[in-house]
Design a protein around this motif. Structure first.
Motif, PDB file in Angstrom:
ATOM      1  N   LYS A   1     -41.367  -3.155 -53.497  1.00  0.00           N
ATOM      2  CA  LYS A   1     -41.062  -4.523 -53.920  1.00  0.00           C
ATOM      3  C   LYS A   1     -41.659  -5.582 -53.012  1.00  0.00           C
ATOM      4  CE  LYS A   1     -36.695  -2.911 -55.904  1.00  0.00           C
ATOM      5  NZ  LYS A   1     -35.222  -3.058 -55.934  1.00  0.00           N
ATOM      6  N   ARG A   2     -42.044  -5.208 -51.794  1.00  0.00           N
ATOM      7  CA  ARG A   2     -42.545  -6.184 -50.833  1.00  0.00           C
ATOM      8  C   ARG A   2     -43.875  -5.705 -50.250  1.00  0.00           C
ATOM      9  NH1 ARG A   2     -37.321  -5.355 -49.499  1.00  0.00           N
ATOM     10  NH2 ARG A   2     -37.901  -4.233 -47.587  1.00  0.00           N
ATOM     11  N   ALA A   3     -44.667  -6.653 -49.805  1.00  0.00           N
ATOM     12  CA  ALA A   3     -45.983  -6.327 -49.245  1.00  0.00           C
ATOM     13  C   ALA A   3     -45.862  -5.400 -48.052  1.00  0.00           C
ATOM     14  CB  ALA A   3     -46.702  -7.613 -48.851  1.00  0.00           C
ATOM     15  N   LYS A   4     -44.849  -5.593 -47.232  1.00  0.00           N
ATOM     16  CA  LYS A   4     -44.651  -4.765 -46.040  1.00  0.00           C
ATOM     17  C   LYS A   4     -44.456  -3.309 -46.419  1.00  0.00           C
ATOM     18  CE  LYS A   4     -41.853  -4.517 -41.819  1.00  0.00           C
ATOM     19  NZ  LYS A   4     -40.730  -5.127 -41.065  1.00  0.00           N
TER      20      LYS A   4
ATOM     21  N   MET B   1     -51.954  -9.661 -57.986  1.00  0.00           N
ATOM     22  CA  MET B   1     -53.209  -9.864 -58.707  1.00  0.00           C
ATOM     23  C   MET B   1     -53.954 -11.122 -58.266  1.00  0.00           C
ATOM     24  SD  MET B   1     -53.997  -7.646 -61.180  1.00  0.00           S
ATOM     25  CE  MET B   1     -54.788  -8.576 -62.474  1.00  0.00           C
ATOM     26  N   TRP B   2     -53.226 -12.158 -57.884  1.00  0.00           N
ATOM     27  CA  TRP B   2     -53.872 -13.450 -57.620  1.00  0.00           C
ATOM     28  C   TRP B   2     -53.450 -14.115 -56.316  1.00  0.00           C
ATOM     29  CZ3 TRP B   2     -50.226 -17.164 -56.962  1.00  0.00           C
ATOM     30  CH2 TRP B   2     -48.983 -16.945 -57.570  1.00  0.00           C
ATOM     31  N   HIS B   3     -52.357 -13.668 -55.714  1.00  0.00           N
ATOM     32  CA  HIS B   3     -51.808 -14.350 -54.549  1.00  0.00           C
ATOM     33  C   HIS B   3     -52.563 -13.942 -53.281  1.00  0.00           C
ATOM     34  CE1 HIS B   3     -48.944 -15.863 -51.586  1.00  0.00           C
ATOM     35  NE2 HIS B   3     -48.331 -16.516 -52.570  1.00  0.00           N
ATOM     36  N   ARG B   4     -53.232 -14.879 -52.661  1.00  0.00           N
ATOM     37  CA  ARG B   4     -54.093 -14.588 -51.508  1.00  0.00           C
ATOM     38  C   ARG B   4     -53.316 -13.990 -50.336  1.00  0.00           C
ATOM     39  NH1 ARG B   4     -58.177 -18.921 -48.541  1.00  0.00           N
ATOM     40  NH2 ARG B   4     -58.908 -17.519 -46.900  1.00  0.00           N
ATOM     41  N   SER B   5     -52.203 -14.590 -49.981  1.00  0.00           N
ATOM     42  CA  SER B   5     -51.433 -14.123 -48.831  1.00  0.00           C
ATOM     43  C   SER B   5     -50.873 -12.722 -49.066  1.00  0.00           C
ATOM     44  CB  SER B   5     -50.295 -15.107 -48.534  1.00  0.00           C
ATOM     45  OG  SER B   5     -49.487 -14.627 -47.485  1.00  0.00           O
ATOM     46  N   ARG B   6     -50.375 -12.493 -50.300  1.00  0.00           N
ATOM     47  CA  ARG B   6     -49.821 -11.166 -50.618  1.00  0.00           C
ATOM     48  C   ARG B   6     -50.918 -10.106 -50.502  1.00  0.00           C
ATOM     49  NH1 ARG B   6     -45.792 -12.817 -50.658  1.00  0.00           N
ATOM     50  NH2 ARG B   6     -45.596 -13.854 -52.666  1.00  0.00           N
ATOM     51  N   PHE B   7     -52.070 -10.403 -51.007  1.00  0.00           N
ATOM     52  CA  PHE B   7     -53.193  -9.473 -50.977  1.00  0.00           C
ATOM     53  C   PHE B   7     -53.582  -9.135 -49.532  1.00  0.00           C
ATOM     54  CE2 PHE B   7     -57.814  -8.665 -51.075  1.00  0.00           C
ATOM     55  CZ  PHE B   7     -57.874  -7.657 -52.030  1.00  0.00           C
ATOM     56  N   ILE B   8     -53.685 -10.133 -48.701  1.00  0.00           N
ATOM     57  CA  ILE B   8     -54.090  -9.914 -47.314  1.00  0.00           C
ATOM     58  C   ILE B   8     -53.025  -9.140 -46.542  1.00  0.00           C
ATOM     59  CG2 ILE B   8     -54.582 -11.107 -45.130  1.00  0.00           C
ATOM     60  CD1 ILE B   8     -55.963 -13.291 -46.780  1.00  0.00           C
ATOM     61  N   LYS B   9     -51.742  -9.444 -46.779  1.00  0.00           N
ATOM     62  CA  LYS B   9     -50.669  -8.750 -46.069  1.00  0.00           C
ATOM     63  C   LYS B   9     -50.625  -7.256 -46.417  1.00  0.00           C
ATOM     64  CE  LYS B   9     -47.501 -12.637 -45.388  1.00  0.00           C
ATOM     65  NZ  LYS B   9     -46.185 -13.237 -45.767  1.00  0.00           N
TER      66      LYS B   9
ATOM     67  N   GLY C   1     -50.746 -21.386 -56.555  1.00  0.00           N
ATOM     68  CA  GLY C   1     -49.669 -21.412 -55.565  1.00  0.00           C
ATOM     69  C   GLY C   1     -48.364 -21.915 -56.152  1.00  0.00           C
ATOM     70  N   TYR C   2     -47.270 -21.529 -55.511  1.00  0.00           N
ATOM     71  CA  TYR C   2     -45.944 -21.918 -55.981  1.00  0.00           C
ATOM     72  C   TYR C   2     -45.616 -23.347 -55.570  1.00  0.00           C
ATOM     73  CZ  TYR C   2     -45.387 -16.891 -56.647  1.00  0.00           C
ATOM     74  OH  TYR C   2     -45.559 -15.590 -57.052  1.00  0.00           O
TER      75      TYR C   2
END
Length: 573
Positions: free
Chosen positions: A175-178, A214-222, A529-530
């Motif tokens: 559920k989370r990037a971590k 799919m599109w969130h830059r920070s999520r992708f990098i993390k 972005g949100y």
């Protein structure tokens, strides 16, 4: 580029006669190896795979994907009867793997995180630590059992559909990037030790914190933070949504210095699934040109059969009726691998398949692409960018899989979003006239004219629907739509040919246009972005409200939205 991958699931659907089929994965309930007719069924699958492997190798693909690790790797955590089933699947897959290897095709096998049985859920649970440990054990066993397999294609953002009734059923665990980052760091050493590849898919359907991968830059990098392994390749769809038109190339391809492949679709699940031509040459050519600047693009992954819940059942490379999908698959490969123009790729295909009147063939396919983009889609709507919660709204609103929606609520929404309604009606009928020209081209090329006629009859309803959407309500338009639907159903009875379902409802939609505008302003955003309102209201509070209403009034959501794929509930997780 070195990897030209295509899905090899079509032979597994031989004899799978259903009114509506889940094309997202091999139908394991249909091919159970303990069935009385299993020997005959698997003999048909092997024969189909011989044909498939020969054709895709001749086209130029060098790798295939099969489903799935859960049915092929043993574990003591499973029920005894499940272990017996897996043993039988392993035996049945041996000839399939031999067939593919003889054609020089590398083999990759898909995997969901995570596919559960009752016993597995009880014994392993859902914690990231226990799931990761189990996956490491499972992969180790799988690689030892199948040393011929080159690697695994891992999916973490979508689970099996609601209609899947099988020994295994996948669930969304991460559920989370971590959590995803930890899974990658702990499982990649298994791939490295076994000299295998992990193809990691970024596809998500909007659920939980990673639903915007799919599109969130920070999520992708993390997720890929501190990942440095020779065993990993990132697999991404070309856009920020599913396989739709009018999507810009996903900028994630340029964010990291890790190997990537781009996912493409030849059997266009939202555009008829091969029941009529829906050429993708120009779109894919544009993506190919842009991706030449990507740091480490290593290939393509083409879906020639996978995707969607539809009654459209043409088997690509198995039946002659799969010709439209085969054209797309061949052109996609040539455009990316050989850097040729779509027109040159079409001419190459026509020559290799002895299609007469090559100019007509090129015109036919080019017109099909134009018609789909102008009439199946509504360009005025499709060119706009909208996000709701963690997902990008699809650019195709009035048609979904094999369903055409014509109702008053959609009429109000489209009118609110459209800038030039009159032009939309005019352009729709202009596109319809092009299908008549396609009919003549198909005759000269000795290609299925019936498919062009089916396309014309289906798209005629879309053209009339535009009048309903964008003109003042007129009873005569409603009557024309009803008559067109009746004629369509009579001409294409389900017993003879799969068809679109025309879902019409002319009951007044109670929400006023002003209210609709306010709701859309609050709920939808045009930026990736949100906004503050998204963080405070849309992502959390709205989700709570949805689940309260859903529990008290379970039927308030239309059956189509509740029962298709994973259901709309997924968006609110």
């Amino acid at each position: 580029m070195d990897l030209y991958l295509i899905d090899a699931i079509s032979p597994f659907f031989i004899g799978n006669a259903r009114r509506k089929t889940n094309w997202s994965k091999i139908p394991f309930d249909h091919i159970r190896p303990d069935k009385p007719e299993a020997d005959e069924l698997w003999a048909s699958i092997e024969a189909g795979m011989e044909v498939f492997a020969e054709k895709v190798a001749d086209v130029g693909y060098n790798a295939v994907s099969l489903d799935d690790v859960a049915h092929l790797a043993q574990s003591d955590h499973y029920e005894i009867e499940i272990q017996d089933q897996i043993h039988l699947y392993q035996k049945r897959y041996r000839p399939i793997i031999d067939i593919l290897q003889k054609r020089g095709l590398k083999i990759y096998v898909t995997m969901d995180v995570l596919s559960y049985t009752s016993a597995l859920l009880k014994n392993v649970g859902t914690s990231t630590r226990s799931v990761t440990a189990f996956i490491k054990e499972l992969l180790t066993d799988f690689f030892k059992t199948f040393p011929e397999v080159k690697g695994v294609i891992m999916r973490i953002g979508e689970s099996d559909g609601l209609d899947v009734h099988n020994e295994f059923r996948s669930q969304l665990i991460l559920k989370r990037a971590k959590q995803v980052n930890r899974l990658l760091k702990e499982t990649l050493p298994v791939f490295e030790e076994q000299d295998r590849e992990l193809i990691f898919r970024t596809w998500t359907v909007g659920a939980y914190g990673i639903g915007d991968l799919m599109w969130h830059r920070s999520r992708f990098i993390k997720i890929f933070q501190d990942i440095d392994s020779p065993a990993i390749t990132i697999s991404m769809k070309y856009g920020e949504s599913d396989f739709f038109r009018y999507l810009p190339l996903n900028s994630h391809f340029f964010r990291l210095n890790l190997p990537t492949i781009v996912e493409l679709q030849a059997r266009r699940e939202y555009e008829g699934s091969g029941e009529f031509p829906s050429f993708i040459g120009e779109d894919y050519s544009q993506y190919a040109q842009e991706l030449r600047k990507a740091p480490r693009l290593r290939g393509i992954s083409v879906w020639c059969q996978t995707g969607g819940w539809t009654p459209f059942c043409r088997l690509t490379y198995i039946e002659k009726e799969g010709i439209w999908n085969e054209i797309n698959a061949a052109v996609a490969l040539q455009v990316f691998r050989d850097q040729v123009s779509p027109e040159a790729a079409l001419r190459n295909f026509a020559q290799s398949h002895n299609i007469p009147n090559i100019d007509d063939f090129v015109n036919l396919m080019q017109k099909s692409e134009m018609v789909v983009k102008r009439l199946l889609y509504i360009p005025d709507i499709a060119k706009q960018k909208f996000f709701f919660r963690r997902v990008r709204i699809p650019p195709l609103l009035s048609v979904y899989w094999n369903n055409i929606f014509i109702n008053h609520s959609l009429k109000k929404i489209l009118m609110h979003l459209t800038k030039n309604p009159k032009a939309c009606v005019r352009d729709g009928y202009a596109a319809l006239e092009e299908i008549e020209l396609m009919h003549a081209h198909a005759e000269k090329c000795k290609l299925p004219v019936d498919d062009i006629e089916f396309m014309y009859d289906t798209f005629s309803i879309l053209a009339i629907a535009r009048e309903y959407y964008y003109q003042t309500f007129d009873r005569s338009i409603r009557n024309r739509l009803k008559a067109a639907k009746k004629s369509y159903k009579n001409k294409y009875p389900k017993s003879l040919r799969p068809r679109y379902r025309i879902k019409m409802n002319f009951d007044p939609f109670p929400i006023k246009r002003r209210t609709l505008g306010w709701v859309s302003y609050v709920a939808l955003r045009r930026q990736r972005g949100y906004r503050i309102i998204d963080r405070l209201l849309i992502l959390h509070f709205l989700s709570t409200v949805y689940w309260v209403i859903r529990k008290r009034k379970p039927n308030i959501i239309p059956k189509f939205a509740r029962k298709s794929a994973m259901g709309i509930d997924t968006v609110f997780r």
